[in-house]
Scaffold this active site. Structure first.
Site, PDB file in Angstrom:
ATOM      1  N   VAL A 501     -91.391 -68.071  16.866  1.00  0.00           N
ATOM      2  CA  VAL A 501     -92.556 -68.550  17.613  1.00  0.00           C
ATOM      3  C   VAL A 501     -93.452 -67.397  18.064  1.00  0.00           C
ATOM      4  O   VAL A 501     -93.069 -66.236  18.029  1.00  0.00           O
ATOM      5  CB  VAL A 501     -92.119 -69.390  18.830  1.00  0.00           C
ATOM      6  N   GLU A 502     -94.659 -67.756  18.500  1.00  0.00           N
ATOM      7  CA  GLU A 502     -95.682 -66.800  18.954  1.00  0.00           C
ATOM      8  C   GLU A 502     -95.979 -65.734  17.902  1.00  0.00           C
ATOM      9  O   GLU A 502     -96.150 -64.560  18.210  1.00  0.00           O
ATOM     10  CB  GLU A 502     -95.297 -66.151  20.287  1.00  0.00           C
ATOM     11  N   GLY A 503     -96.036 -66.155  16.653  1.00  0.00           N
ATOM     12  CA  GLY A 503     -96.264 -65.226  15.547  1.00  0.00           C
ATOM     13  C   GLY A 503     -94.942 -64.822  14.940  1.00  0.00           C
ATOM     14  O   GLY A 503     -94.172 -64.090  15.549  1.00  0.00           O
TER      15      GLY A 503
END
Length: 823
Positions: A501-503
Site C-alpha cells: 500500500v501507499e505505493g
C-alpha cells in the site's frame, strides 16, 4: 623533470582545490602560483613551465571570462542539453516540484555538513502528548482483543470504535481550534507505533484519518466553510473519512485515472446549481465500508466551458457525503486476514455542487499536487511508524521467547543459528525505529519530506518483513498456530500489506527514491532544468552558464573526494567532535556521499533520458541514498539518547549492515552499467583499493543477541513506546513480565539438572523431582516455589491454542447459493 614539475604542480593544486571545494578563481590563482614556483625551481630551463603556463592561461581565460565561456562552452552545450534532457510527464513534474529538501540534500552534496544534523532539536513529546500515550492510548490497547477482532468479528469491537471516537484518535492532526488534539507529527508517530505493536488492524484504523485523508487535505487547501463544517465533526468521530484514489485500471499512476467529472447544471437540495456529474470506480479504499464522507480524486472536464475556455481541467478533489444519491460503497475487501475496514467505492452520474470540491473552484486541476504534498507528510508517518511498532515488539518478544524456550536444556537463543537471526532482528529494529523517528521529526521541523518519506516507507516496511520472518522462524510452531496466545501470526500475515500500500515497494525503490532524489536533492540538476526552460534567451544562457559551471566544479570535486576517500578507506574524511567510537561511521557516510554524487552525475550525463527506464540502476542508486539517510538517522538517535554505551552493539551492527549494502549496491551499478569504459573509470575512482566493506561479524551479532535476551537499558530503549502491559489481551506483556523470574531460576534449574544427571533424583515427573530435591536439600523451599512459578510461566509462553472444529467453521451457510465475490 622540467616538464613534469609544473604539470605535477597544477595537478596537486587541482586535487587540493577540488577536495576542499575552492572556487574557480581560487583554483586559478593557486595554480598560477604553483606554475610560477615550478618555473623558479627549474630555472634557467623555463620553457617547459612556459608551455604549461600558456596552456593553463588559455584554459583559465575561457573558464573565468564569462562572456567567452558562454560563447564557447555553455551556449553550445545548452543546445545539446535540451535534446538529451528526458521528457517528464505531468505526474513527474508535479512530484519533483512538491515537497521540501532537508538532510537528504546534504547527503547528495558529497560533503554533508554534520553541524546541520546535530543542531536539529531532539524530538520530544509534550507533557500533554505523553499523557495521552500513557492514558487513552494504553487504555485503547487494553480494550482491544486482536484475536476476537481478526478471527470472530473481522472488525474492531463496538466498544473500541466508540473509544476511538470519544477520545479523538481520528483527530490527532486536527488543530484544537477545530476541536482536535493538535498533536505533533512525533506524537502521531508514537500513537500509531504503540497501536501497531499490538495490532495491525488497530493501527491501520487509526492511521488513515490522520494520514492521506480529508482532514489533511482540508487543513491545507479547504475553504473556511469546509474547515468549519467538517474538521470539528472529524475530530469528534461524528464523521468517519476515507479517501478514494486507486482505480483498477490506473493503479499507481494517479494522473491516468479514468474516473471523471463533467461540469454541468443539476439539482441539489431542490435548486438548480452549477456542479459536477461524476463517474468513478475505486478499490482498496481503507475505511470505505464505515465512512460517512468520501474524499475522491477524479479528472474534471468542462466541455461546455462553464468555468473557463479549457476543457480538460486536470485532477481535482472532492469531499462527498455518503448519503449523496448515486454514491455506492461496495462490499468489503479482506486484506490477508488483517481485517481493517477496506472496500470499493463506485458511482455513476453522481451530481455534486461545486462547493463539494476541496478548496472550491480555485483548486480545480490542482489535485495531484495536493495529493503529492499531503502524501509526503502522511507517508512519512503512517507505515514507518507501524513498522517501528512491529519491529520493536518483534525484538522484545523474540528476545524473551528465545531465553525462555529451551531445547537440550539450553535457551534456544544460545544456539548460533538462532543467535544470527536475533542479531538481525535487533539491528534491523534499531535502524527502522531511528528511521521512523527521523522522518516524523522532519515533519515537525516544517518539512514536506517527499524523498525521505519514500525512503522510510520502503525500508521500514522491508525491514519489518525481514524481522517478522526471523521472528516467525525462531518461534516455530508457536508462530504458525493462530489463536489468542499467538502474537506473531497476524503480524506475519500483515507484512505484505505494508509493502503493497501507499505505493508498491517495487515502484518506490526502482522509480521514486532515486528518480526524485537525483533531481530534488541535487544542488544543480533542478536549477539547470529550470534555467534551460527560461523564456528569455539571454537570461536562459546566463543562468544556465552559472548552474553548469557550478555543476562541473561539483562533479570534479566529488570525483576527487570519492577517489581520495576510497584510497584511504574513509580515513581522510572529517568526523564531528563527539564520541570517538562513532567517528568511523560519520567518515563512511561522507565517503559514500561523494561516491553517490559522482556515480549519479555520471549516470545522468552519459545515459541521459535512458536512465529513466534503467530502473535496476535507479533502484541500486536509491539504495545508496536510502542507506546513507538511515545511517544518519541512527547516529542522530544515538546522539539524542546521550550516546549510551550499552546500545553501541546494535548501532554498530546496523551501521556495518548499511555500509555493506551500500558497497554491494554500488558494485551492482558498476557491474551492470551499460557503457563499459565509463563503468571501468568509475570503478577506479569509487573502489581504488577494492571492495573492503564487510557484513557485521559473528562476535558483534552475539553481543546484539545477548542484549535482546535479558532485561537491560538497551533493551528497554528498544522497547520504548510499545504496549507491554501484562493483561489478558497481551501475551507479550505477560511473557516480558515473567522474564526476570525465568532468568533468576536458571541457576536453580542447573542445580536440579546436575542432580538428575548424577542420579541423586529418582523421580521422573517434574513436580516429584523438585519435591525430592527439596527433601535432599539440593534446593530451598523458596527455590522450589520459584521453579513452580517459572514452570507455569514457561508453559504459558510455549503453549499454543486449540479449538473445537465447529469454532473454526465459517458462520456462512455453505449450502446457500454463493454470492458474487468479485468487487
Amino acid at each position: 623533470m622540467a616538464i613534469a614539475l609544473p604539470i605535477l604542480a597544477v595537478l596537486l593544486t587541482t586535487l587540493i582545490s577540488a577536495y576542499r571545494r575552492f572556487s574557480l578563481a581560487t583554483w586559478t590563482l593557486f595554480s598560477a602560483i604553483a606554475i610560477g614556483a615550478a618555473a623558479a625551481a627549474t630555472w634557467p630551463n623555463w620553457l617547459p613551465s612556459a608551455i604549461v603556463g600558456g596552456v593553463f592561461a588559455l584554459i583559465a581565460l575561457i573558464t573565468n571570462v564569462k562572456p567567452l565561456r558562454r560563447l564557447l562552452i555553455s551556449g553550445p552545450f545548452l543546445k545539446v542539453y535540451q535534446t538529451m534532457t528526458p521528457q517528464l510527464s505531468e505526474t513527474e513534474k508535479v512530484a519533483l516540484e512538491a515537497g521540501t529538501v532537508g538532510w537528504e540534500g546534504e547527503l547528495f552534496s558529497g560533503r554533508p555538513d554534520w553541524s546541520k544534523l546535530k543542531s536539529q532539536p531532539k524530538p520530544q513529546l509534550t507533557s500533554e502528548e505523553q499523557a495521552f500515550l500513557d492514558g487513552p492510548c494504553d487504555e485503547l490497547c487494553r480494550l482491544h482483543d486482536d484475536f476476537e477482532a481478526t478471527h470472530h468479528r473481522a472488525d474492531l469491537s463496538p466498544q473500541v470504535w466508540d473509544y476511538l471516537k470519544k477520545n479523538k484518535f481520528f483527530g490527532m492532526i486536527i488543530p484544537k481550534q477545530y476541536g482536535g488534539l493538535g498533536f505533533s507529527a512525533l506524537a502521531h508517530h508514537a500513537v500509531v507505533q504503540k497501536c501497531a505493536s499490538l495490532s495491525g488492524t488497530l493501527s491501520s484504523t487509526v492511521c488513515v484519518p490522520n494520514s492521506l485523508g480529508p482532514a489533511e487535505l482540508l487543513l491545507h487547501y479547504g475553504t473556511e466553510d469546509q474547515k468549519n463544517h467538517y474538521l470539528p465533526r472529524l475530530a469528534r468521530g461524528e464523521e468517519i473519512p476515507c479517501f478514494a484514489l486507486t482505480n483498477p485500471y490506473a493503479g499507481s499512476d494517479a494522473t491516468s485515472i479514468p474516473d471523471f467529472g463533467i461540469v454541468c447544471k443539476g439539482q441539489h437540495q431542490g435548486q438548480d446549481v452549477l456542479g459536477v456529474r461524476l463517474t468513478f470506480d475505486k478499490r482498496y479504499i481503507t475505511l470505505a465500508p464505515v465512512a460517512t464522507v468520501v474524499g475522491l480524486a477524479f479528472r474534471l472536464h468542462d466541455p461546455d466551458k462553464h468555468l473557463s475556455d479549457v476543457s480538460d481541467r486536470g485532477i481535482t478533489l472532492a469531499l462527498i457525503p455518503r448519503s449523496t444519491p448515486g454514491l455506492e460503497v461496495g462490499r468489503r475487501h479482506f486484506p490477508l486476514n488483517v481485517p481493517f475496514q477496506n472496500g470499493p467505492v463506485r458511482g455513476k452520474d453522481v451530481f455534486i455542487p461545486l462547493s463539494y470540491l476541496i478548496g472550491g473552484p480555485e483548486y480545480i486541476g490542482q489535485g495531484w499536487r495536493m495529493l503529492v504534498e499531503c502524501l509526503s507528510v502522511g507517508r512519512a508517518i503512517s507505515l514507518p511508524s507501524s513498522s517501528a511498532g512491529g519491529v520493536r515488539m518483534g525484538a522484545v518478544a523474540t528476545g524473551a521467547y528465545a531465553r525462555i524456550r529451551k531445547q537440550f536444556q539450553m535457551p534456544i537463543g544460545r544456539f548460533e543459528g538462532v543467535e544470527e537471526a536475533l542479531a538481525r532482528i535487533g539491528g534491523k529494529a534499531y535502524a527502522t525505529t531511528a528511521l521512523a523517528r527521523m522522518t516524523a521529526a522532519a515533519v515537525d521541523l516544517g518539512e514536506k519530506p517527499a524523498v525521505p518519506s519514500a525512503i522510510a516507507k520502503y525500508h521500514a516496511t522491508e525491514n519489518g518483513a525481514t524481522v517478522v520472518k526471523d521472528v516467525m522462524d525462531i518461534h516455530g510452531g508457536k508462530g504458525i498456530i493462530l489463536g489468542p496466545s499467538n502474537y506473531v501470526g497476524r503480524a506475519y500475515q500483515a507484512a505484505p500489506i505494508s509493502i503493497t500500500v501507499e505505493g508498491a515497494n517495487i515502484l518506490t525503490r526502482s522509480m521514486i527514491i532515486f528518480g526524485q532524489g537525483a533531481i530534488r536533492c541535487h544542488p544543480y540538476v533542478l536549477k539547470e532544468l529550470h534555467a534551460a526552460q527560461e523564456a528569455d534567451p539571454k537570461t536562459r544562457l546566463v543562468e544556465f552558464d552559472k548552474q553548469l559551471f557550478g555543476h562541473i566544479g561539483f562533479a570534479i570535486s566529488n570525483g576527487v573526494r570519492a577517489f581520495l576517500l576510497g584510497l584511504t578507506h574513509s580515513r581522510l574524511a572529517k568526523a564531528p567532535m563527539g564520541d570517538a567510537t562513532t567517528a568511523k561511521f560519520y567518515r563512511k557516510i561522507t565517503r559514500y556521499s561523494a561516491t553517490l554524487a559522482l556515480v549519479a552525475d555520471t549516470a545522468m550525463l552519459t545515459l541521459g533520458a535512458r536512465l529513466k527506464v534503467k530502473e535496476k540502476l535507479s533502484g541500486r542508486l536509491g539504495d545508496v541514498l536510502s542507506q546513507l539517510y538511515i545511517m544518519s538517522a541512527m547516529l542522530k538517535r544515538y546522539e539524542d539518547q546521550g550516546r549510551p554505551t550499552m546500545d553501541y552493539p546494535m548501532l554498530a551492527w546496523a551501521m556495518h549492515d548499511a555500509v555493506y549494502a551500500i558497497q554491494n549496491a554500488l558494485d551492482g551499478v558498476l557491474r551492470n552499467f551499460p557503457i563499459r569504459p565509463v563503468a571501468w573509470a568509475l570503478r577506479a575512482l569509487v573502489f581504488p583499493i577494492g571492495l573492503r566493506e564487510r557484513a557485521p561479524g559473528d562476535r558483534l551479532g552475539h553481543r546484539v543477541a545477548t542484549l535482546l535476551m535479558s532485561p537491560n537499558e538497551a533493551r528497554d530503549r528498544l522497547a520504548e513506546g510499545i504496549y507491554l502491559t501484562p493483561n489478558a489481551n497481551n501475551p507479550v506483556g505477560r511473557m516480558v513480565a515473567g522474564l526476570p523470574k525465568v532468568i533468576a531460576a536458571e541457576p536453580v534449574e542447573r542445580k536440579l539438572m546436575k542432580a538428575i544427571k548424577a542420579g541423586q533424583l529418582k523421580a521422573l515427573e517434574f513436580g516429584a523431582q523438585i519435591d525430592e530435591a527439596l527433601q535432599q536439600g539440593i534446593i530451598t523451599s523458596a527455590e522450589r516455589e520459584l521453579l513452580i512459578e517459572v514452570r507455569a510461566i514457561t508453559h504459558e509462553v510455549i503453549s499454543v491454542d486449540d479449538f473445537d472444529p465447529s469454532e473454526l467453521e465459517s458462520a456462512v451457510d455453505l449450502d446457500k447459493p454463493k454470492l458474487k465475490s468479485v468487487a
